[in-house]
Design an enzyme around this catalytic site. Structure first.
Site, PDB file in Angstrom:
ATOM      1  N   ARG A 275       0.831  -1.209   0.000  1.00  0.00           N
ATOM      2  CA  ARG A 275       0.000   0.000   0.000  1.00  0.00           C
ATOM      3  C   ARG A 275       0.865   1.258   0.000  1.00  0.00           C
ATOM      4  O   ARG A 275       2.037   1.219   0.322  1.00  0.00           O
ATOM      5  CB  ARG A 275      -0.910   0.034   1.241  1.00  0.00           C
ATOM      6  CG  ARG A 275      -1.948  -1.075   1.288  1.00  0.00           C
ATOM      7  CD  ARG A 275      -2.896  -0.872   2.443  1.00  0.00           C
ATOM      8  NE  ARG A 275      -2.206  -0.821   3.730  1.00  0.00           N
ATOM      9  CZ  ARG A 275      -2.725  -0.310   4.856  1.00  0.00           C
ATOM     10  NH1 ARG A 275      -3.927   0.211   4.841  1.00  0.00           N
ATOM     11  NH2 ARG A 275      -2.036  -0.317   5.978  1.00  0.00           N
ATOM     12  N   GLY A 276       0.237   2.373  -0.351  1.00  0.00           N
ATOM     13  CA  GLY A 276       0.844   3.683  -0.181  1.00  0.00           C
ATOM     14  C   GLY A 276       2.197   3.852  -0.849  1.00  0.00           C
ATOM     15  O   GLY A 276       2.407   3.488  -2.013  1.00  0.00           O
TER      16      GLY A 276
ATOM     17  N   ASN B 183       6.447  -8.981  10.591  1.00  0.00           N
ATOM     18  CA  ASN B 183       6.011  -8.099  11.677  1.00  0.00           C
ATOM     19  C   ASN B 183       7.218  -7.264  12.080  1.00  0.00           C
ATOM     20  O   ASN B 183       8.141  -7.771  12.712  1.00  0.00           O
ATOM     21  CB  ASN B 183       5.493  -8.922  12.859  1.00  0.00           C
ATOM     22  CG  ASN B 183       5.081  -8.034  14.034  1.00  0.00           C
ATOM     23  OD1 ASN B 183       5.135  -6.808  13.942  1.00  0.00           O
ATOM     24  ND2 ASN B 183       4.675  -8.655  15.131  1.00  0.00           N
TER      25      ASN B 183
ATOM     26  N   ASN C 233      10.703   0.582   4.614  1.00  0.00           N
ATOM     27  CA  ASN C 233       9.562   1.470   4.388  1.00  0.00           C
ATOM     28  C   ASN C 233       8.408   1.233   5.365  1.00  0.00           C
ATOM     29  O   ASN C 233       7.698   2.172   5.714  1.00  0.00           O
ATOM     30  CB  ASN C 233       9.063   1.280   2.952  1.00  0.00           C
ATOM     31  CG  ASN C 233       7.672   1.842   2.742  1.00  0.00           C
ATOM     32  OD1 ASN C 233       7.478   3.058   2.730  1.00  0.00           O
ATOM     33  ND2 ASN C 233       6.683   0.961   2.608  1.00  0.00           N
TER      34      ASN C 233
ATOM     35  N   TYR D 120       3.020  14.323  16.440  1.00  0.00           N
ATOM     36  CA  TYR D 120       4.031  13.544  15.715  1.00  0.00           C
ATOM     37  C   TYR D 120       5.376  13.446  16.451  1.00  0.00           C
ATOM     38  O   TYR D 120       6.356  12.995  15.898  1.00  0.00           O
ATOM     39  CB  TYR D 120       4.239  14.178  14.330  1.00  0.00           C
ATOM     40  CG  TYR D 120       4.773  13.248  13.270  1.00  0.00           C
ATOM     41  CD1 TYR D 120       3.963  12.269  12.694  1.00  0.00           C
ATOM     42  CD2 TYR D 120       6.087  13.357  12.824  1.00  0.00           C
ATOM     43  CE1 TYR D 120       4.450  11.427  11.707  1.00  0.00           C
ATOM     44  CE2 TYR D 120       6.588  12.520  11.836  1.00  0.00           C
ATOM     45  CZ  TYR D 120       5.767  11.555  11.287  1.00  0.00           C
ATOM     46  OH  TYR D 120       6.251  10.720  10.307  1.00  0.00           O
TER      47      TYR D 120
ATOM     48  N   LYS E 298      12.309   9.242  13.500  1.00  0.00           N
ATOM     49  CA  LYS E 298      12.812   9.501  12.151  1.00  0.00           C
ATOM     50  C   LYS E 298      14.161  10.218  12.215  1.00  0.00           C
ATOM     51  O   LYS E 298      15.061   9.955  11.406  1.00  0.00           O
ATOM     52  CB  LYS E 298      11.808  10.340  11.348  1.00  0.00           C
ATOM     53  CG  LYS E 298      10.498   9.646  11.033  1.00  0.00           C
ATOM     54  CD  LYS E 298      10.684   8.412  10.165  1.00  0.00           C
ATOM     55  CE  LYS E 298       9.350   7.891   9.648  1.00  0.00           C
ATOM     56  NZ  LYS E 298       9.498   6.640   8.880  1.00  0.00           N
TER      57      LYS E 298
ATOM     58  N   ILE F 287       2.576  13.020   2.693  1.00  0.00           N
ATOM     59  CA  ILE F 287       2.268  12.313   1.452  1.00  0.00           C
ATOM     60  C   ILE F 287       0.878  11.708   1.574  1.00  0.00           C
ATOM     61  O   ILE F 287       0.523  11.137   2.617  1.00  0.00           O
ATOM     62  CB  ILE F 287       3.293  11.180   1.185  1.00  0.00           C
ATOM     63  CG1 ILE F 287       4.726  11.742   1.163  1.00  0.00           C
ATOM     64  CG2 ILE F 287       2.974  10.448  -0.106  1.00  0.00           C
ATOM     65  CD1 ILE F 287       5.064  12.614  -0.011  1.00  0.00           C
TER      66      ILE F 287
ATOM     67  N   THR G  37      -1.506   9.177   1.696  1.00  0.00           N
ATOM     68  CA  THR G  37      -1.575   7.723   1.831  1.00  0.00           C
ATOM     69  C   THR G  37      -2.696   7.366   2.798  1.00  0.00           C
ATOM     70  O   THR G  37      -3.242   8.236   3.491  1.00  0.00           O
ATOM     71  CB  THR G  37      -0.260   7.156   2.412  1.00  0.00           C
ATOM     72  OG1 THR G  37      -0.069   7.709   3.731  1.00  0.00           O
ATOM     73  CG2 THR G  37       0.930   7.495   1.531  1.00  0.00           C
TER      74      THR G  37
END
Length: 259
Positions: free
Chosen positions: A17-18, A66, A93, A161, A168, A197, A199
């Site tokens: 996905r995404g 996982n 990712n 966040y 990150k 982005i 998604t």
């Protein structure tokens, strides 16, 4: 098609996905064989395998993973060894969401160690173990390229966040260390950092519409980022056109972090 990519192999976590799905498509259409992971939707993964093989004539195989159990990357790569004869590119990712990020995706005063630890495990530890296993195999080919997908949320404030943004920042530091130590093997290590982005993961944010509108307002290009924007950057970073790029964070944010 760039002959540089033909018959090489990409290993990517979270390919259904995404952003991950867009990266898989970008590399497959350039002749790269794809080993991608999925979390739970085996049926969707199998559909993507067939679609990629039929559409691009490449080999595609999916594997369950996982990322909250990063040590399992070792067994995963042994399975990949059975199906592919080489590993040239690795892209970390996959992300976590839902219950796993409770106490991690929230305001600073509500952060809980367990939530932060889960995000760190999925972001940093999973990158480390995956990159280690990939690098062992890349050495046999005379080199390769490793990428961690990052986020500009470690450079600019994004509501709720702090847990993700801090992790990150940590993975970008780890990228620089890995790049410094793996350079002797002609293995390049970089991060590709995206602004917001569009998604499913972002659409799950409680303030998604606000983020979407604010991003379009901040960007000189007047729109939100798409998964294909990051996929193209990853292809470039893995290509021979970027052969002297390592230890770098490549920012794809539509100009939003300047304003």
């Amino acid at each position: 098609m760039d002959n540089f990519f033909k018959n090489k192999t990409l290993v990517i976590s979270g390919g259904t996905r995404g952003i991950g799905r867009a990266i898989v498509e970008e590399f497959a259409q350039n002749g790269v064989n794809i080993a991608f992971t999925y979390n739970s939707n085996e049926e969707l993964a199998k559909e993507i395998e067939k679609e990629l093989a039929d559409k691009y004539g490449i080999k595609a195989k999916s594997y369950p993973l996982n990322i909250l159990e990063p040590e399992t990357y070792k067994e995963l790569f042994l399975e990949i060894d059975k199906d592919f004869d080489r590993v040239d590119f690795f892209i970390s990712n996959a992300i976590i969401s839902g219950r796993a990020v409770v106490g991690g995706y929230t305001k600073f005063m509500r952060l809980k160690p367990r939530g932060i630890n889960n995000i760190f495990t999925a972001t940093v530890n999973a990158f480390v173990v995956g990159a280690q296993e990939a690098a062992k195999r890349m050495q046999k080919n005379g080199g390769g390229s490793i990428i961690s997908i990052s986020s500009t949320g470690n450079r600019v404030y994004i509501d709720n966040y702090s847990g993700h943004g801090t992790c990150k920042a940590a993975v970008e530091a780890m990228v620089r260390y890995a790049a410094t130590e793996l350079g002797e093997f002609n293995i390049r290590v970089n991060a590709v950092s995206g602004g917001p982005i569009e998604t499913d993961a972002l659409r799950a944010f409680v303030n998604y519409e606000e983020v979407r509108d604010k991003t379009a307002e901040l960007s000189p290009l007047g729109r939100m980022g798409q998964p294909t924007d990051l996929a193209g950057a990853c292809l470039f970073i893995c290509s021979d056109k970027a052969s002297w790029v390592t230890g770098h964070t490549f920012i794809v944010d539509g100009g939003t972090t300047f304003k």
